[in-house]
Every structure is written in C-alpha cells, then in structure tokens.
Enzyme design. Structure first.
Site, PDB file in Angstrom:
ATOM      1  N   CYS A  12       0.725  -1.048  -0.118  1.00  0.00           N
ATOM      2  CA  CYS A  12       0.036  -0.046  -0.087  1.00  0.00           C
ATOM      3  C   CYS A  12       0.789   1.225  -0.108  1.00  0.00           C
ATOM      4  CB  CYS A  12      -1.118   0.033   1.066  1.00  0.00           C
ATOM      5  SG  CYS A  12       0.010   0.145   2.707  1.00  0.00           S
ATOM      6  N   HIS A  40       5.309  -5.825   8.097  1.00  0.00           N
ATOM      7  CA  HIS A  40       4.942  -7.483   8.528  1.00  0.00           C
ATOM      8  C   HIS A  40       5.281  -8.357   7.584  1.00  0.00           C
ATOM      9  CE1 HIS A  40       2.213  -5.962  12.256  1.00  0.00           C
ATOM     10  NE2 HIS A  40       3.449  -6.293  12.267  1.00  0.00           N
ATOM     11  N   HIS A  73       2.769   2.249  11.325  1.00  0.00           N
ATOM     12  CA  HIS A  73       1.616   1.987  12.466  1.00  0.00           C
ATOM     13  C   HIS A  73       1.768   3.062  13.431  1.00  0.00           C
ATOM     14  CE1 HIS A  73       1.020  -2.116  11.061  1.00  0.00           C
ATOM     15  NE2 HIS A  73       2.074  -2.445  11.537  1.00  0.00           N
ATOM     16  N   CYS A  95       2.245   6.441   8.636  1.00  0.00           N
ATOM     17  CA  CYS A  95       1.304   6.349   7.285  1.00  0.00           C
ATOM     18  C   CYS A  95       0.342   7.527   7.511  1.00  0.00           C
ATOM     19  CB  CYS A  95       0.547   5.009   7.311  1.00  0.00           C
ATOM     20  SG  CYS A  95      -0.671   5.461   5.986  1.00  0.00           S
ATOM     21  N   HIS A 123      -2.744  -4.812  18.373  1.00  0.00           N
ATOM     22  CA  HIS A 123      -2.129  -4.132  17.210  1.00  0.00           C
ATOM     23  C   HIS A 123      -1.348  -2.948  17.662  1.00  0.00           C
ATOM     24  CE1 HIS A 123      -1.410  -2.619  13.288  1.00  0.00           C
ATOM     25  NE2 HIS A 123      -1.721  -3.993  12.683  1.00  0.00           N
ATOM     26  N   GLU A 125      -0.906  -0.351  15.835  1.00  0.00           N
ATOM     27  CA  GLU A 125      -1.504   1.159  15.386  1.00  0.00           C
ATOM     28  C   GLU A 125      -2.590   1.184  16.583  1.00  0.00           C
ATOM     29  OE1 GLU A 125      -3.753   0.901  11.619  1.00  0.00           O
ATOM     30  OE2 GLU A 125      -4.906   2.343  12.590  1.00  0.00           O
ATOM     31  N   ASN A 220      -3.561  -7.388   7.844  1.00  0.00           N
ATOM     32  CA  ASN A 220      -4.072  -7.090   6.621  1.00  0.00           C
ATOM     33  C   ASN A 220      -4.231  -8.371   5.691  1.00  0.00           C
ATOM     34  OD1 ASN A 220      -2.261  -6.517   4.094  1.00  0.00           O
ATOM     35  ND2 ASN A 220      -1.288  -5.550   6.061  1.00  0.00           N
ATOM     36  N   SER A 262       1.453  -5.421   2.859  1.00  0.00           N
ATOM     37  CA  SER A 262       2.770  -5.275   3.371  1.00  0.00           C
ATOM     38  C   SER A 262       3.778  -6.229   2.833  1.00  0.00           C
ATOM     39  CB  SER A 262       2.721  -5.575   4.891  1.00  0.00           C
ATOM     40  OG  SER A 262       1.887  -6.892   5.216  1.00  0.00           O
TER      41      SER A 262
HETATM   42 FE1  F3S Z   1      -3.467   2.044   4.643  1.00  0.00          FE
HETATM   43 FE2  F3S Z   1      -1.124   1.085   4.425  1.00  0.00          FE
HETATM   44 FE3  F3S Z   1      -1.426   3.192   5.455  1.00  0.00          FE
HETATM   45  S1  F3S Z   1      -3.153  -0.068   4.755  1.00  0.00           S
HETATM   46  S2  F3S Z   1      -3.428   3.089   6.496  1.00  0.00           S
HETATM   47  S3  F3S Z   1      -2.111   3.141   3.404  1.00  0.00           S
HETATM   48  S4  F3S Z   1      -0.160   1.857   5.868  1.00  0.00           S
END
Ligand code: F3S
Length: 286
Positions: A12, A40, A73, A95, A123, A125, A220, A262
């Site tokens: 992502c 991860h 996270h 992020c 988790h 985050e 995820n 990831s």
């Molecule tokens: Fe989404 Fe990836 Fe950020 S899953 S919250 S873009 S780390």
C-alpha cells in the site's frame, strides 16, 4: 492454468512510503534502529537487515544519538518523548492515514466523546492511538464486545483501526447507534485496505482458488484470506513462492493471486514467475 492477479494488490501507499524512507536512512546512516518490525513481512525484514537495519522492541534500546525509525503503524507520544530524551534522530514512517486516525481520536476525546476504537487491542497501530488518549477509550473487535450501555445517556465517538474490515466497522456503528444518545462516526478505514479487500472479494467469485501471499504476522493479509474464504474460494496462504503446494493447484484452471499491503513487489513477482513455469518449479520442489 490461467493466473488472475487481484487489482489492486500488494504494497500500500503507506508501507511503500515508509520503506522508502527507511531505505534512504539506511543508505545515509548505515545503521537504523526500527521500533518494532518495520513491515509485517519476514522476508523483507531479512533483506533490510542485510542493509543495516536493527529491530528493537523499546525506545530505550535505541543508543544515544542513534537513528530511530517509526514504522507506518505509528507510535504513542510516550515513545516519541523517550526518543527525544535519547537525542535520537527520528525517521517518521507513520502512514498519513494512521496519523489521521490518531488525530481524529484525540479530537473526539477533546470534544468530550467516549471513544470507541474498532480494532485489535494488541495491534501496534491501536496501541499508538490509545496511548494518546486519557484512558477512557474502549477497543472493540466486534459489535458483541460493546456490551450493555443502557441508561448511560452516553455521547460516543467511534473510529476504526485503518486495516479493519468495513463490515465489522459498520456492525459496530449500527449497534452503538442504538445504545447511545449521540454518536459521532469517523470512518478511518483507509482506501488501500478497502480496495484490496474488494478486489479479493470479486476475484474469489471468478476463480477456482486464490493464493494469498504475505506475512503470517500481517493483519491485513490475514483479512484478505478471511474474505477469500468467506466467498467460498479455496484459499492458500503462503509467505513465499517456495511454500507453494503443487497438489493444491491440481485441477484448478483459473488461479487468483493476491498479496497483503505489506508484501513487497519482489515476492509477488517471484510467485508469479514460479507459477508461470510450473514444470520447472515442480521439478525443483520435488
Ligand atoms: Fe492504509 Fe497502508 Fe497506510 S493499509 S493506513 S495506506 S499503511
């Protein structure tokens, strides 16, 4: 056998951005201390370790003046404070979507709402978000975990771990709305997650089976596996192409390929290449 990759799939935006920042820091400083595994994915962590990455569990393990990396996270304010005390140079890979969830949680609290966070309390985050709040936060993994709030006249605010399944979040929101007098909702599920989940949901209906590649420690990736299975698709979860079970592939004409947010590009590419030359790979695997 025909291969149908999910679209989108794989890394992502947030993890790609964080890993690029980490690689730049490794190139500049040689040694970087990551607070927790930066991604991860064990194979990617091993590759980065070869470039000078050292994974530590606590800020106290970062040497005075060292370079510390905060993963996508994010972390709580106590950890940032400890790094400051150690005069660490911080490379912040948080992020932007996680940052937004952190800020929304703080906003709800400052406006006097009791905060409900839909997610997994173990988790990182979620721990980074709850660490910002004064303590009156409830982390719930499902609507059932809300419990009885009757007669509380509660003003509640709800948000989500960014990688949460949309169905779980909407269940919790629906259940909460019947139990409190006022509900403020922040949908903090990031698009990357929803898009990857939707692509797997659709793909699962078109193929004879789906291979999901990604770390066994990746939340995820686990969710992609769950969604694929919930659609009735036979689903194989592997971390690397060497784990392919060729007997599982037998009789399947169309195979979907999906990867966690990831999972680095090079692992996906290796899987697709391996699947495209099954005879050679089979010979190697026997
Ligand atoms: Fe989404 Fe990836 Fe950020 S899953 S919250 S873009 S780390």
């Amino acid at each position: 056998m025909k291969l149908l990759p999910a679209d989108p799939t794989g890394l992502c935006f947030g993890v790609r951005r964080a890993i690029e920042a980490l690689e730049a820091a490794l190139a500049e400083h040689g040694t970087v201390y990551a607070l927790g595994s930066p991604i991860h994915n064990p194979q990617e962590v091993a590759r980065l370790a070869g470039e000078g990455l050292i994974v530590v569990e606590k800020a106290e393990e970062v040497p005075e003046g060292g370079v510390a990396f905060v993963r996508a996270h994010g972390v709580g304010p106590g950890i940032v404070e400890e790094l400051r005390r150690r005069s660490a140079r911080v490379v912040d890979g948080t992020c932007p979507f996680v940052r937004r969830a952190q800020e929304r949680a703080s906003l709800l609290e400052s406006e006097g709402y009791r905060v409900f966070l839909v997610g997994d309390r173990d988790h990182p985050e979620v721990q980074g978000i709850t660490a910002r709040l004064g303590g009156d936060v409830r982390v719930v993994g499902s609507a059932e975990e809300i419990g009885d709030l009757s007669g509380s006249g509660l003003r509640a605010g709800v948000l989500s771990q960014t990688t949460q399944r949309a169905e779980v979040f909407s269940d919790v929101v629906a259940a909460l709305s019947l139990k409190v007098s006022e509900l403020k909702v922040f949908n903090t599920i990031c698009n990357a997650t929803a898009e990857r989940q939707n692509s797997v949901r659709q793909l699962a209906r078109q193929v004879d089976g789906i291979i999901v590649i990604g770390g066994k420690n990746s939340a995820n990736t686990r969710k992609l596996v769950e969604i694929s299975r919930s659609q009735g698709a036979p689903t194989l979860w592997i971390e690397k192409s060497e784990e392919l079970d060729w007997r599982w592939l037998e009789g399947k004409l169309q195979i979907g390929v999906a990867a966690g947010a990831s999972t680095p590009d090079w692992l996906i590419q290796k899987l697709i290449t391996t699947l495209a030359i099954p005879q050679v790979a089979k010979g190697e695997g026997n």
